[in-house]
Design a protein around this motif. Structure first.
Motif, PDB file in Angstrom:
ATOM      1  N   THR A   9      -2.871  -4.600  -3.367  1.00 30.75           N
ATOM      2  CA  THR A   9      -1.719  -4.223  -4.180  1.00 30.75           C
ATOM      3  C   THR A   9      -2.072  -4.278  -5.664  1.00 30.75           C
ATOM      4  N   THR A  63       0.415   0.260  -0.400  1.00 34.79           N
ATOM      5  CA  THR A  63       1.453  -0.696  -0.806  1.00 34.79           C
ATOM      6  C   THR A  63       2.835  -0.184  -0.444  1.00 34.79           C
ATOM      7  N   ARG A  98       3.289  -0.499   3.291  1.00 35.64           N
ATOM      8  CA  ARG A  98       3.371  -1.897   3.730  1.00 35.64           C
ATOM      9  C   ARG A  98       4.722  -2.516   3.376  1.00 35.64           C
TER      10      ARG A  98
END
Length: 686
Positions: A203, A248, A251
């Motif tokens: 990230t 990111t 997720r």
């Protein structure tokens, strides 16, 4: 947020005609003419709406054209399509007066592989209030909800030029300082929607001197958001690695306008221009004084060039488009074309991430020229272009034979439990990286585990009788490569189908062996069966299938302990063939005339020890070249529960092509055959 509907291949967005007019002169064109032109060059206009009397186009963009998903980007397209100049005055603005008293913010990039460029600019003494009617009206026209003059400016610039920006309350940043880094283990950031979300090493985290304050390229943080009390603002405009933003966003389950653009590739070269324009509008909307641009470049963008060959363009356009047209078009699109010996070389602008090879340039030329202006000619195809795949044809033939034998086809996953592989092979299977469950942790080495799972499933739902097959691939690893082996497998369980008035009987070894014999005969493979003992077979009820010296498969009854592991009660007859071996063993077809004369059937009964296989007897009979003997096979076989003798009855068919055979003539030949068999094999003739 921006109003759009995402699909796998397109995005639906709204574009204001008035806003387009900032970048290209469209005053002499109607909304319909503009819509038709946009659709013809690949940006389908789904509808035309009105907002305060001004046309708004609802456009379906292909997701690889993120550069066109803004008013400036679409204006570039229209300028090239209509042959007009791009009006750059409202975009390439001159820097407004910089106040040296404005306190700067140090910026560092600790993860250059995730963020190649980060541009910041501080504006002090702002007043947070509603935006002007001009800004609010434009945002509302494209489906955006005005929030306040600071946030509205960042959305305005993103919609105008296509590059997302974010605004921090500088006074709520620790330091104040900005560090662009990877996420830390167990690091949580409270985002603008009030939710706590976790970061990981992949990230991009925007951090101050003390903590993470935003997920870079996805969403800002709650603790540094703009509020009514904000007086000092830090604007950011960055370029992030698309793969990191995509990972990111997925997720976190968080899709935003910024992430949508960044994960498809924002322009790495326009951060300064975008932030300068934002600063100019923000000073007009919120007042204050600005500092100097802080531009940190961790990895400079690498210029790309592509060559379009004259021969390729001529072939793709059927000779209709000359290189002069292509050069003019590329110049209008900002690609700085340069003629070469082969054709033309273009410099790919940073905002055109979709251009990577010569084919992409061909598409650019053709879509602006108009596909409908090219001749509709079918490609030339000759029979010599056909290359038949031997294995695919063999698979289809076997499917037809097995279906014709009364079996039902099944299709199973190629990945199974590792323990299922070990039931049928001592080979090390290919493992699956990051398998979702242990049930799909390795690639299959045999088709039989899947078929037995099917048998168990059907039995559990009350289907007591059946025959199924699968034609598929198994996967085998060697030291340097992975090999896919095409196979066909059969499983029979329960009773044979029969007429409703006939007694039923259980499937046995000879039923599945007979199906394999049908396949081999139809494919002209001289197959033979030899007794085999394998761990997954019931002792004494298994055979290997051979073609010449090669072993091409197995036939047998599943061992009771294996059946129990699959929770199957009763016997299951199975077979599996290696189709590479079958294909290599096929022989040419040999045709012969059908005899017009009748044949005579005979039988030969033998008593012998169990150690003498039927295949040995048949091979011996065939090797003797008996006159007029056309066919020989097993008619009956009796194996007593106790004792050391087996009774086998062979069926013979005698026939001549040029005469009718007499019964006594055949009887004499048959008797001589019986005597010779008795002399050559340890059998008793009955």
């Amino acid at each position: 947020s921006f109003i759009f509907h995402l699909s796998v291949e397109s995005a639906l967005m709204k574009i204001s005609r008035e806003w387009l007019g900032d970048y290209v002169d469209l005053t002499d064109l109607s909304d319909t003419e503009i819509a038709e032109k946009l659709t013809s060059i690949g940006h389908a206009v789904e509808a035309i709406e009105q907002h305060e009397g001004i046309g708004v186009f609802e456009i379906e963009f292909t997701t690889n054209r993120v550069d066109a998903m803004s008013h400036l980007g679409l204006a570039r397209e229209l300028a090239a399509a209509f042959g007009r100049e791009l009006l750059t005055g409202t975009y390439e603005v001159e820097s407004s007066t910089t106040d040296p008293a404005v306190e700067s913010v140090p910026i560092s990039i600790d993860a250059p592989e995730l963020c190649s460029r980060y541009t910041g600019l501080v504006i002090e003494g702002v007043t947070v209030r509603p935006s002007s009617h001009h800004v609010r009206s434009r945002l509302e026209s494209v489906g955006l909800r005005p929030i306040n003059n600071i946030v509205d400016v960042t959305n305005y610039i993103m919609t105008a030029v296509g590059h997302p920006l974010h605004a921090f309350d500088r006074d709520r940043l620790a330091g104040p300082e900005i560090r662009v880094r990877r996420g830390l283990a167990k690091e949580n950031i409270k985002t603008l929607d009030g939710q706590e979300r976790s970061a990981d090493e992949g990230t991009v985290v925007i951090a101050d001197a003390a903590r993470g304050v935003a997920f870079g390229g996805v969403m800002g943080g709650f603790d540094s958001e703009i509020t009514d009390s904000t007086r000092n603002v830090l604007l950011e405009c960055a370029h992030f690695a698309p793969s990191s933003i995509r990972g990111t966003s997925r997720r976190l389950g968080l899709k935003t306008d910024a992430s949508y653009r960044f994960e498809r590739g924002a322009d790495p070269d326009d951060t300064v221009a975008a932030i300068e324009q934002a600063a100019q509008i923000l000073l007009r909307e919120a007042g204050g004084r600005r500092g100097a641009v802080i531009d940190v470049i961790a990895q400079p963008a690498t210029p790309r060039t592509i060559v379009l060959r004259t021969s390729t363009l001529e072939q793709a356009s059927a000779g209709r488009i000359g290189m002069g047209y292509a050069i003019t078009l590329f110049a209008r699109l900002g690609m700085n074309p340069r003629t070469t010996a082969e054709g033309v070389e273009v410099a790919v602008p940073g905002y055109r991430g979709d251009l990577a090879e010569e084919t992409d340039l061909i598409e650019e030329v053709l879509r602006f020229y108009g596909f409908d202006h090219l001749p509709a000619v079918l490609p030339r195809v000759t029979s010599g272009d056909v290359r038949r795949d031997v294995i695919l044809e063999l698979e289809e033939t076997i499917r037809g034979l097995l279906a014709g034998s009364g079996l039902a086809e099944v299709i199973n996953y190629s990945f199974i439990q590792p323990s299922r592989n070990s039931d049928f092979s001592d080979e090390s299977p290919l493992g699956i990286a990051n398998a979702l469950t242990e049930n799909i942790a390795s690639m299959r080495l045999s088709l039989l585990p899947g078929l037995l799972e099917n048998v168990a499933f059907n039995l559990s739902y009350g289907t007591r009788d059946g025959g199924i097959f699968e034609v598929g691939r198994t996967y085998h690893a060697s030291a340097h490569e992975v090999t896919e082996v095409p196979r066909a497998a059969i499983a029979m369980f329960g009773s044979t189908p029969s007429h409703w008035g006939d007694p039923r009987r259980l499937f046995d070894y000879f039923d599945v062996k007979g199906v394999i014999e049908i396949i081999l005969k139809r494919l002209h493979v001289d197959g033979r069966f030899s007794q085999a003992e394998l761990p997954w077979m019931r002792r004494g009820k298994g055979a290997a299938v051979h073609a010449g010296d090669a072993r091409i498969g197995y036939v047998g009854v599943i061992a009771p302990e294996v059946s129990r592991r699959f929770e199957i009660k009763g016997e299951v007859m199975v077979a599996e063939l290696d189709l590479h071996g079958v294909a290599a063993s096929r022989k040419d077809w040999k045709m012969k005339p059908v005899s017009r004369f009748p044949g005579i059937p005979m039988v030969l009964s033998l008593v012998h020890a169990p150690s003498l296989s039927v295949e040995q007897v048949l091979e011996k009979v065939r090797s003797l070249e008996v006159p007029y003997l056309e066919e020989v096979g097993v008619r009956d076989r009796y194996v007593p529960e106790s004792g050391n003798e087996v009774k086998t009855t062979l069926g013979m068919w005698y026939q001549a092509a040029d005469q009718s055979l007499a019964q006594d003539q055949v009887a004499e030949i048959h008797q001589r055959l019986a005597v010779r068999i008795g002399e050559m094999l340890p059998v008793k003739i009955q």
